[in-house]
Scaffold this active site. Structure first.
Site: not given
Length: 996
Positions: A236, A659
């Site tokens: 990532h 999130k």
């Protein structure tokens, strides 16, 4: 910060000559009376220098060092105080050398600007940093003065001053990382035990003796030898430092280690001190003179190579060393040896296999990465066997080995090893030829030579035969040396270094099956209901008739879109791979049983002989809540149960759920979901392994206290099997240096063992009900801001560097899964990354204060307090939020608002957000019964006290850089501003210890 003394020319031959330079692009104010260093002034590090004067009225930096050297520091007191003193000395020495490098190459002007800004930041902190209500206006005035000063810098100065603070923080990170290991060694050296591992409570050296008091030796042995921790390296885009810079920082840490060794052994002669100090100067100078900005986005292949570098350079040596120490500790504690082929730790990778939202990861790319990994593993094993061959000149062996090599061979082991080494050489050649053909788009010969190693079992059988022979002929100590290390590496890494997981989103599989059913004239798979899809897939799985002929999709572009073709080619690639090249097939955004069955069918149709295990990834709050029903549906299907051999892996998404719903609601959903899934698996007699998709930050499920984090999982859900992602910058932080890597492996092993054998608190129903209430309250508050307030998105995009992140070359995949869309389409990494840069850290605490505050103000306050004190899982979550709040700086965030947010309603929104932050602090402090945030975390508080002034400078520099970039006219962009922005982002990340 960087105050130093000049170094006179050495009387001995200088190993390093440095010409001072003046940057022609640095603006020199008319008022400045300082001149750059003369180009003819050459000097050697090791001599004492006259002091360089700081700016008028400025004090020497907190790490000023008249004669910087690694060989300064206290020698009196206990081990910890001596080590702490040495840390301060190390940081002073490196900071002072960095200051000298800056002066050497840019003159006093840049140095003075750095020191002036640092002194203003120091004043800002002395005025409370915006957290002391009595000094609030004073601190704001100083921060405004910092901003005004920064606004007078030209773009080149902005870049160079930003670099100065960024590199200092990176060096401080290196020193602190080394210091943690130094403390561990200091404690071990003062102990009285014989354990090869630390006696800390989160180490195997501490856990095993404690467990031995509670369990018999067989129970401990069985638990340890049956457990597996698999660490999955993922690329990532959170590692903001270039590989080149990371390599240099590793060498800095090696120098610190060598200095420690010299001091401890009394070998620190004047000559060795000079040599080591000079070497440190060279590395710091080289770091400064290197380009730390990534000029191009990395390819997937280079990203994979960088990610697996830690295996080649660190873990290949560290893992067998750790297992050797674990074996010693096990023998000392319970009198049993670790089995030779035990693999309590394994590694895998997503780098080159994770195609979710990344169109750059193609079937061809995955083939290339698999071959590259196989070449690397063969190279490492070839090197090790060659060394082993040079050692094993022994003439006696077992009859088993003699029957293979023949009676006439004087050195049987060398004779046996020679063809093994040749086969590894052949393996490298074969894999390289295939790789070259792929890159050249040549048709590759699919035949497999007989004289290569593709099977881990074949190679391991040969190694074990040698071990048996040595052990049975009086050479057991020799057998347990290098040969054992090789065997353990093969158990952990196999012949492929790290098997790749393949990851793809569920919608892509639906698109493929929809194309197939339309092509076959069966209608639209996508429009069928769930039960119809399941029934049809089951029928196809029960049939041996393929749905499509291989490659037919390439002949019908009107029926198969490019994305569908690529997905089908991926399954063909899977069918072509050899043993252990690939691991699991992870389905992101999984919501139904048909999502899992679809991948089974597509593997079968591609002719995959040994299908990859299919792992559904449940990510959002709704997905987590529906996960148990989805798996129940799957387990109820006889055909599916017959395909999994009684084992199922399930991935839990921490990033996207947080999130989606906020940290508190996501934490409880993850906890409950794992409990429910474990119960469903138990109902059907399935052994479940949870794969935890966590990031480095709290907002993405991370926890710097790994042992506590694992112990906080729901009881009876890990059961000795733990798979977890190691993402981005955490790879370097946890495995970039041998000592740190060993410590990380130790913690994971100890935690999973302790989690299985120690009694755990199971929350009573009233606590569960309370968590349900807290979850609902926090989720509503979080979504009310993020989704319900129309001011949020404009505020987020103007106040943070979110819009600029897509242009940074720190990862191969896009910042969004889809090119269009708002915050909901933004990946969790840049979502966290952007907020962290502004020091607000909103995703990690938003909603928590609303929930806790409401309960603390109700009749249930005592119950909540009881939960905090008696339930480790709940307390760990709250303590993490408290830590994030301690690292947050609302006054710095307010400065971003003032500098970057122009809309009046958005500015008002920012004030409201900071008010929520203040109320959250109040609620968390009340629950934890603390007067200041993280008051019992002395390490964190000390770190923040030292680092905050430097990070504050970078925040002010970053806000100014963002403002200038956004004010530029199209076509008139100054590339120095992009470099300055990238540099400040790296600096803030280094200062805060993580990014996304």
């Amino acid at each position: 910060m960087f105050a130093v003394r000049r170094i006179a020319t050495s009387s001995r031959s200088s190993l390093l000559r440095r010409a001072s330079k003046t940057s022609s692009s640095v603006r020199v104010p008319a008022s400045s009376s300082r001149s750059c260093l003369s180009p003819s002034r050459n000097f050697h590090y090791s001599r004492v220098m006259a002091s360089a004067s700081p700016p008028s009225g400025a004090a020497l930096s907190s790490i000023a060092e008249p004669n910087p050297s690694l060989f300064k520091g206290g020698s009196n007191g206990d081990a910890k105080s001596v080590a702490d003193t040495q840390l301060r000395a190390d940081v002073k020495a490196m900071g002072s050398l960095l200051g000298q490098v800056i002066q050497d190459h840019h003159g006093s002007e840049i140095f003075d600007r750095v020191e002036h800004l640092r002194n203003l930041a120091k004043k800002f902190r002395e005025a409370g940093g915006g957290r002391d209500a009595m000094k609030l206006e004073e601190s704001r005035a100083v921060l405004s003065e910092m901003a005004t000063y920064v606004s007078t810098l030209n773009n080149e100065e902005l870049f160079l001053v930003s670099r100065s603070f960024t590199h200092f923080l990176a060096l401080a990170n290196a020193a602190e990382g080394h210091h943690r290991i130094r403390l561990m060694h200091a404690k071990a050296n003062t102990g009285t035990g014989m354990s090869a591992l630390s006696s800390k409570s989160d180490s195997c050296g501490g856990v095993l003796p404690q467990l031995a008091k509670e369990h018999d030796a067989d129970a401990i042995f069985d638990a340890l030898t049956s457990q597996t921790v698999e660490l999955v390296l993922t690329a990532h885009p959170t590692e903001v430092n270039r590989r080149t810079i990371l390599d240099k920082q590793r060498r800095v840490q090696s120098l610190l280690t060598l200095a420690d060794r010299y001091r401890a052994s009394g070998e620190a002669t004047p000559y060795k001190q000079v040599e080591l100090n000079d070497a440190l100067y060279r590395e710091i100078s080289s770091i400064w003179l290197s380009d730390e900005v990534a000029r191009e986005k990395p390819s997937v292949q280079s990203e994979a190579a960088r990610g697996t570098l830690v295996v080649e350079t660190v873990l290949w040596e560290t893992l067998p060393q750790f297992l050797r120490k674990l074996n010693s500790t096990l023998v000392d504690t319970i009198g049993k040896k670790l089995p030779l082929d035990a693999a309590p730790l394994k590694f895998a990778s997503w780098m080159g296999g994770d195609r979710d939202g990344n169109p750059n990861v193609t079937s061809t790319v995955t083939r290339e990465v698999c071959l590259t990994n196989r070449i690397t593993a063969a190279t490492l094993l070839h090197r090790d066997l060659t060394t082993l061959e040079s050692e094993l000149s022994i003439t006696n062996c077992s009859q088993e080995l003699r029957d293979i090599v023949g009676d006439d061979e004087r050195e049987p082991y060398r004779c046996f090893l020679e063809p093994m080494i040749q086969k590894l050489d052949n393996t490298k050649t074969w894999a390289q030829q295939k790789l070259d053909n792929i890159k050249a788009n040549n048709v590759s010969d699919d035949s497999i030579p007989s004289d290569i190693y593709l099977s881990k079992k074949d190679f391991m059988d040969d190694l074990m035969l040698m071990h048996r022979s040595l052990s049975s002929t009086g050479n057991e100590i020799t057998a347990n040396g290098r040969l054992t290390d090789i065997i353990r590496n093969v158990s952990a890494f196999g012949l492929t270094l790290v098997p790749l997981d393949v990851r793809q989103e569920s919608d892509r599989h639906m698109e493929v099956l929809d194309s197939i059913t339309r092509f076959l004239g069966l209608g639209s798979y996508e429009q069928w209901d769930e039960q119809t899809r399941i029934s049809w897939i089951q029928q196809q799985l029960a049939s041996n008739r393929p749905l499509l002929r291989p490659g037919v999709w390439n002949k019908h572009p009107d029926k198969f879109s490019p994305t569908t073709v690529e997905a089908l080619e991926t399954f063909s690639m899977i069918a072509d791979q050899h043993d252990d090249s690939l691991g699991a097939y992870v389905i992101s955004q999984a919501t139904s049983a048909s999502d899992v069955l679809a991948v089974l069918l597509l593997q079968r149709d591609a002719g995959v002989k040994n299908p990859l295990r299919v792992v559904p990834l449940f990510e959002t709050l709704d997905d987590l809540n529906g996960a148990a029903d989805t798996m129940d549906s799957l387990f109820s299907l006889p055909g599916y149960m017959g395909s999994i051999a009684g084992k199922q892996e399930i991935m839990i998404g921490y990033s996207d759920s947080a999130k989606d719903a906020g940290r508190l609601a996501a934490s409880w959903a993850q906890y409950e979901t794992q409990e429910k899934l474990a119960a469903v698996a138990n109902k059907y007699g399935v052994e479940v392994t949870f794969f935890h998709g966590k990031g480095g930050t709290v907002g993405r499920g991370g926890n710097p206290a790994t042992f506590k984090a694992i112990m906080a999982h729901a009881p009876d859900t890990i059961n000795g099997q733990f798979r977890v992602t190691e993402q981005g910058e955490m790879i370097n932080q946890n495995f970039g240096h041998g000592d740190r890597a060993e410590r990380t492996l130790d913690i994971y092993t100890a935690a999973v063992l302790a989690e299985k054998l120690k009694e755990r608190v199971k929350p009573p129903q009233e606590w569960r009900d309370m968590m349900g209430k807290l979850s609902e309250l926090s989720c509503d508050a979080y979504r009310g801001v993020v989704r319900g307030d129309e001011r949020f998105v404009p505020y987020f995009r103007s106040m943070t560097p979110e819009t600029e992140l897509a242009n940074l070359n720190i990862g191969s995949r896009p910042a969004k899964r889809k090119a269009t869309g708002g915050v909901e389409s933004l990946r969790a990494i840049p979502w966290i990354f952007a907020w962290m840069q502004t020091r607000l850290n909103l995703p990690s605490w938003l909603g928590v204060g609303d929930a806790i505050g409401q309960v603390m103000d109700s009749d249930d306050a005592d119950k909540l307090q009881e939960m905090y004190e008696g339930w480790d899982s709940f307390r760990t979550t709250i303590d993490l939020v408290e830590m994030v709040l301690a690292k947050s700086e609302p006054t710095i965030a307010r400065h971003y608002d003032k500098t970057l947010v122009t809309d009046a309603s958005a500015q008002e929104f920012g004030e409201e957000i900071r008010a929520i932050h203040a109320s959250t602090e109040k609620a968390v402090l009340a629950l934890a019964q603390h007067t200041t945030l993280s008051e019992d975390n002395t390490i964190l508080r000390r770190m923040l006290e030292v680092r905050n002034p430097y990070v504050d400078c970078l925040n002010v520099l970053q806000a100014e850089t963002l403002k200038r970039r956004r004010d530029q006219n199209e076509g008139e962009e100054d590339p120095r501003l992009k470099d300055a922005l990238m540099t400040t982002i790296a600096g803030v990340a280094n200062g805060m210890g993580n990014t996304g």
